[in-house]
Design an enzyme around this catalytic site. Structure first.
Site, PDB file in Angstrom:
ATOM      1  N   LYS A   1       0.761  -1.275   0.130  1.00  0.00           N
ATOM      2  CA  LYS A   1      -0.149   0.023  -0.092  1.00  0.00           C
ATOM      3  C   LYS A   1       0.898   1.199  -0.065  1.00  0.00           C
ATOM      4  CE  LYS A   1      -4.544   1.123   2.246  1.00  0.00           C
ATOM      5  NZ  LYS A   1      -5.237   0.723   3.447  1.00  0.00           N
TER       6      LYS A   1
HETATM    7  O1  G3P Z   1      -8.026   1.757   5.403  1.00  0.00           O
HETATM    8  C1  G3P Z   1      -8.266   2.877   4.884  1.00  0.00           C
HETATM    9  C2  G3P Z   1      -9.515   3.539   5.287  1.00  0.00           C
HETATM   10  O2  G3P Z   1     -10.509   2.531   4.841  1.00  0.00           O
HETATM   11  C3  G3P Z   1      -9.994   4.150   6.536  1.00  0.00           C
HETATM   12  O3  G3P Z   1     -11.214   4.455   6.695  1.00  0.00           O
HETATM   13  O4  G3P Z   1     -12.775   5.403   8.385  1.00  0.00           O
HETATM   14  O5  G3P Z   1     -10.135   5.897   8.827  1.00  0.00           O
HETATM   15  O6  G3P Z   1     -11.490   6.874   6.982  1.00  0.00           O
HETATM   16  P1  G3P Z   1     -11.484   5.798   7.979  1.00  0.00           P
END
Ligand code: G3P
Length: 214
Positions: free
Chosen positions: A83
């Protein structure tokens, strides 16, 4: 649409994977921090549970360092996907790693142009963050729709991985938008099973069956 679990909590991933329908896992530095555990250990344990892509994020800021970091991450397990951040350096690293046949996921994508850059660099996945766009007043799912459309127009093989998923409505919209993958926190995954009419229906069937047997 493939279902990935967005978590670094091994017990939660295991519980979701028992459904038999989990295709992969995404992690990020914040999720690893939340787990309070060692990155390598967590990734190895996840790999033993889910036989599918596991995104492991680099934390370096230059392409050279990202590539070096990637080599270490790739040694953890054959299912590790690198990633990379959506920066000029990240795209440079993505381009080089793709040429070497390494699978990549370009993350922190908030605009269709960024997704286009990642696709041109040969990314295996691109991760648009829907929820974080919603947080600042946009409709994050519009971005998923735009990216899917643009990739289809130009025939890019890069898979659209809908990320920053906060609720079942996001999952519905991702599916309608033809996202290739939707990565969601375990709590969102479990909510997908629920509908009050299903529960009500089961209750009624069981009650009627009891009456039949009387
Ligand atoms: O893995 C990355 C992403 O899904 C993060 O989500 O909820 O932290 O914006 P969030």
């Amino acid at each position: 649409m493939k279902f990935f679990i967005d978590s670094a909590e091994v017990a939660e991933i295991k519980k979701a994977a028992q459904s038999g329908i989990i295709d992969g896992v995404t992690t990020n530095p914040s999720l690893i921090k939340k787990s309070g555990r060692k990155f390598e250990e967590v990734v190895k344990e996840i790999a033993a549970i889910v036989d599918g892509p596991i995104s492991a994020e680099v934390v370096s800021l230059t392409a050279e360092e990202m590539i070096k970091e990637a080599q270490t991450l790739l040694k953890i397990h054959k299912n590790v996907i690198i990633k990379l951040p959506m920066t000029e350096e990240g795209i440079r690293a993505c381009s080089q790693l793709s040429q070497q046949g390494v699978k990549t996921n370009v993350t922190l994508v908030f605009h269709v142009n960024q997704a286009l850059l990642a696709a041109k660099a040969g990314a295996s996945f691109v991760s648009p963050f829907a929820g974080r766009l919603d947080d600042i007043g946009y409709d994050g799912m519009d971005l998923i729709e735009e990216i899917v459309g643009v990739f289809k127009t130009y025939g890019f093989k890069t898979q659209v991985l809908a990320a920053s998923i906060r609720n079942p409505e996001h999952v519905r919209r991702a599916a309608i938008a033809h996202a290739d993958v939707c990565t969601m926190p375990p709590e969102v995954f479990h909510k997908l099973f629920y509908h009050y009419l299903t529960d009500q229906g089961i209750e009624k069937f069981l009650k009627d069956w009891d009456d039949v047997r009387k």
